[in-house]
Design a protein around this motif. Sequence first.
Motif, PDB file in Angstrom:
ATOM      1  N   MET A 108     -25.557 -25.656 -41.875  1.00 56.84           N
ATOM      2  CA  MET A 108     -24.666 -26.271 -40.894  1.00 56.84           C
ATOM      3  C   MET A 108     -23.439 -26.871 -41.563  1.00 56.84           C
ATOM      4  N   ALA A 109     -23.647 -27.469 -42.747  1.00 50.11           N
ATOM      5  CA  ALA A 109     -22.532 -28.126 -43.438  1.00 50.11           C
ATOM      6  C   ALA A 109     -21.569 -27.129 -44.074  1.00 50.11           C
ATOM      7  N   LEU A 110     -22.104 -26.043 -44.643  1.00 45.41           N
ATOM      8  CA  LEU A 110     -21.275 -25.139 -45.442  1.00 45.41           C
ATOM      9  C   LEU A 110     -20.905 -23.833 -44.735  1.00 45.41           C
ATOM     10  N   LEU A 111     -21.768 -23.353 -43.837  1.00 49.47           N
ATOM     11  CA  LEU A 111     -21.535 -22.049 -43.216  1.00 49.47           C
ATOM     12  C   LEU A 111     -21.191 -22.133 -41.738  1.00 49.47           C
ATOM     13  N   GLY A 112     -21.218 -23.342 -41.180  1.00 49.60           N
ATOM     14  CA  GLY A 112     -20.874 -23.492 -39.776  1.00 49.60           C
ATOM     15  C   GLY A 112     -21.963 -23.081 -38.810  1.00 49.60           C
ATOM     16  N   ASP A 113     -23.214 -22.975 -39.266  1.00 53.21           N
ATOM     17  CA  ASP A 113     -24.322 -22.640 -38.374  1.00 53.21           C
ATOM     18  C   ASP A 113     -24.580 -23.784 -37.396  1.00 53.21           C
ATOM     19  N   ARG A 114     -25.200 -23.431 -36.281  1.00 51.45           N
ATOM     20  CA  ARG A 114     -25.515 -24.441 -35.266  1.00 51.45           C
ATOM     21  C   ARG A 114     -27.003 -24.425 -34.938  1.00 51.45           C
ATOM     22  N   LEU A 115     -27.628 -25.578 -35.096  1.00 52.78           N
ATOM     23  CA  LEU A 115     -29.012 -25.787 -34.683  1.00 52.78           C
ATOM     24  C   LEU A 115     -29.075 -27.125 -33.961  1.00 52.78           C
ATOM     25  N   ASP A 116     -29.655 -27.143 -32.767  1.00 50.91           N
ATOM     26  CA  ASP A 116     -29.728 -28.409 -32.052  1.00 50.91           C
ATOM     27  C   ASP A 116     -30.902 -29.251 -32.562  1.00 50.91           C
ATOM     28  N   GLY A 117     -31.054 -30.449 -31.978  1.00 54.45           N
ATOM     29  CA  GLY A 117     -32.069 -31.389 -32.448  1.00 54.45           C
ATOM     30  C   GLY A 117     -33.481 -30.842 -32.377  1.00 54.45           C
ATOM     31  N   ILE A 118     -33.798 -30.122 -31.308  1.00 51.36           N
ATOM     32  CA  ILE A 118     -35.155 -29.588 -31.146  1.00 51.36           C
ATOM     33  C   ILE A 118     -35.445 -28.539 -32.213  1.00 51.36           C
ATOM     34  N   ALA A 119     -34.461 -27.668 -32.474  1.00 46.13           N
ATOM     35  CA  ALA A 119     -34.649 -26.650 -33.512  1.00 46.13           C
ATOM     36  C   ALA A 119     -34.819 -27.303 -34.876  1.00 46.13           C
ATOM     37  N   LEU A 120     -34.060 -28.371 -35.135  1.00 51.17           N
ATOM     38  CA  LEU A 120     -34.176 -29.075 -36.419  1.00 51.17           C
ATOM     39  C   LEU A 120     -35.540 -29.738 -36.570  1.00 51.17           C
ATOM     40  N   VAL A 121     -36.088 -30.259 -35.464  1.00 47.50           N
ATOM     41  CA  VAL A 121     -37.439 -30.825 -35.516  1.00 47.50           C
ATOM     42  C   VAL A 121     -38.443 -29.727 -35.880  1.00 47.50           C
ATOM     43  N   GLY A 122     -38.259 -28.535 -35.307  1.00 46.51           N
ATOM     44  CA  GLY A 122     -39.127 -27.409 -35.654  1.00 46.51           C
ATOM     45  C   GLY A 122     -39.036 -27.056 -37.127  1.00 46.51           C
ATOM     46  N   VAL A 123     -37.815 -27.054 -37.668  1.00 42.22           N
ATOM     47  CA  VAL A 123     -37.617 -26.770 -39.091  1.00 42.22           C
ATOM     48  C   VAL A 123     -38.304 -27.832 -39.944  1.00 42.22           C
ATOM     49  N   ALA A 124     -38.157 -29.112 -39.527  1.00 44.98           N
ATOM     50  CA  ALA A 124     -38.785 -30.211 -40.270  1.00 44.98           C
ATOM     51  C   ALA A 124     -40.309 -30.092 -40.235  1.00 44.98           C
ATOM     52  N   LEU A 125     -40.858 -29.663 -39.095  1.00 42.60           N
ATOM     53  CA  LEU A 125     -42.307 -29.458 -38.995  1.00 42.60           C
ATOM     54  C   LEU A 125     -42.771 -28.383 -39.962  1.00 42.60           C
ATOM     55  N   VAL A 126     -41.976 -27.315 -40.082  1.00 42.91           N
ATOM     56  CA  VAL A 126     -42.321 -26.247 -41.012  1.00 42.91           C
ATOM     57  C   VAL A 126     -42.367 -26.783 -42.438  1.00 42.91           C
ATOM     58  N   SER A 127     -41.320 -27.525 -42.835  1.00 35.77           N
ATOM     59  CA  SER A 127     -41.282 -28.076 -44.190  1.00 35.77           C
ATOM     60  C   SER A 127     -42.429 -29.056 -44.429  1.00 35.77           C
ATOM     61  N   GLY A 128     -42.650 -29.949 -43.467  1.00 36.54           N
ATOM     62  CA  GLY A 128     -43.720 -30.932 -43.615  1.00 36.54           C
ATOM     63  C   GLY A 128     -45.086 -30.279 -43.696  1.00 36.54           C
ATOM     64  N   GLY A 129     -45.305 -29.265 -42.851  1.00 28.51           N
ATOM     65  CA  GLY A 129     -46.580 -28.565 -42.871  1.00 28.51           C
ATOM     66  C   GLY A 129     -46.828 -27.850 -44.188  1.00 28.51           C
ATOM     67  N   ILE A 130     -45.764 -27.274 -44.739  1.00 27.31           N
ATOM     68  CA  ILE A 130     -45.905 -26.566 -46.008  1.00 27.31           C
ATOM     69  C   ILE A 130     -46.277 -27.533 -47.127  1.00 27.31           C
ATOM     70  N   LEU A 131     -45.589 -28.670 -47.191  1.00 21.40           N
ATOM     71  CA  LEU A 131     -45.893 -29.654 -48.231  1.00 21.40           C
ATOM     72  C   LEU A 131     -47.299 -30.226 -48.055  1.00 21.40           C
ATOM     73  N   PHE A 132     -47.720 -30.375 -46.814  1.00 23.56           N
ATOM     74  CA  PHE A 132     -49.077 -30.850 -46.538  1.00 23.56           C
ATOM     75  C   PHE A 132     -50.110 -29.853 -47.043  1.00 23.56           C
ATOM     76  N   LEU A 133     -49.735 -28.565 -47.001  1.00 24.13           N
ATOM     77  CA  LEU A 133     -50.642 -27.514 -47.450  1.00 24.13           C
ATOM     78  C   LEU A 133     -51.038 -27.671 -48.917  1.00 24.13           C
ATOM     79  N   ALA A 134     -50.089 -28.178 -49.720  1.00 23.62           N
ATOM     80  CA  ALA A 134     -50.352 -28.258 -51.158  1.00 23.62           C
ATOM     81  C   ALA A 134     -51.480 -29.241 -51.461  1.00 23.62           C
ATOM     82  N   GLY A 135     -51.504 -30.350 -50.723  1.00 20.84           N
ATOM     83  CA  GLY A 135     -52.592 -31.304 -50.889  1.00 20.84           C
ATOM     84  C   GLY A 135     -52.479 -32.148 -52.139  1.00 20.84           C
ATOM     85  N   LYS A 136     -52.840 -33.413 -52.032  1.00 25.33           N
ATOM     86  CA  LYS A 136     -52.800 -34.329 -53.169  1.00 25.33           C
ATOM     87  C   LYS A 136     -53.806 -33.905 -54.235  1.00 25.33           C
ATOM     88  N   GLY A 137     -53.334 -33.807 -55.449  1.00 21.23           N
ATOM     89  CA  GLY A 137     -54.218 -33.470 -56.558  1.00 21.23           C
ATOM     90  C   GLY A 137     -54.496 -31.998 -56.711  1.00 21.23           C
TER      91      GLY A 137
END
Length: 283
Positions: A108-137
Amino acid sequence: MATTAAVGLLLALVSAFTSAFAHALLKSGVNKLATLAWIRVVELLIALPLVLWMGLPPAMLWPWLLAAVAVHAIYQVVLSWSYAVSDFTAAYPIARGFVPIFTALLGMALLGDRLDGIALVGVALVSGGILFLAGKGAITRTGFIAAAITGLFTTTYTLVDAHGVRIAPDMLTFVAWFFLLGAFPIPLLLFARYGREGRVLMSRDRKAGLVAGIMAVISFAPALFALGLAPVGAVAAIRETSLIVGLVLGSVMLKEKLGWQRICGGLLVTAGTLGVIARTAFS
């Protein structure tokens, strides 16, 4: 616009499924650099007839082609290091987990792409879920650092590729020339490091490397086309569904343990991905 984005996201989904197989095959290779070299050989054989047919790309595209080749080469070296020091089912999710949200924001900052708030929440869920997958330890500090750096370079090459595809006279020109130019750094690095032994290493990993090369082309070519049709953040998020396939492959093919935490993370990724698809393709 919605139809174009939907086609881009469909291509990203195809890329996601095949990407997991390519990464699992890379992990299964005895020498990761030799396996990567075979992937580059396959890409060279596919790209060569295309570039001979199309001719030279325009001058304005060369800096972006060379930048893409350089960033991908560094990424592949770090990726092979990451898989050498960690389990596939730990390193792969962490490496991918940093990508969607960073790519969305920078797109969005460099290429002029557009994602609204709901789409960004979906992207954040993807990132959070992936990091959760790794698991502590589940991964050492060195493994985490290697996977995180891999994710950083994944974000970088995604943005460079997206810009290159979009300014090219046609998307196939960028894709074919990228595969051709990108075929040389990794094999050269292999033989610079191992000398004549490099041939022995490539011979030993020939089967895994050739199959991984075919899967890599099937995976990455659709991803490059997708970057020209849909916002990079949405494409990055959809491609991360590959980790769900990757977790299954890591468990079945590589005999790595798959616990409840990674399953829950996979569900978060799925929810976020469905949100991105619905908001980006149909709004």
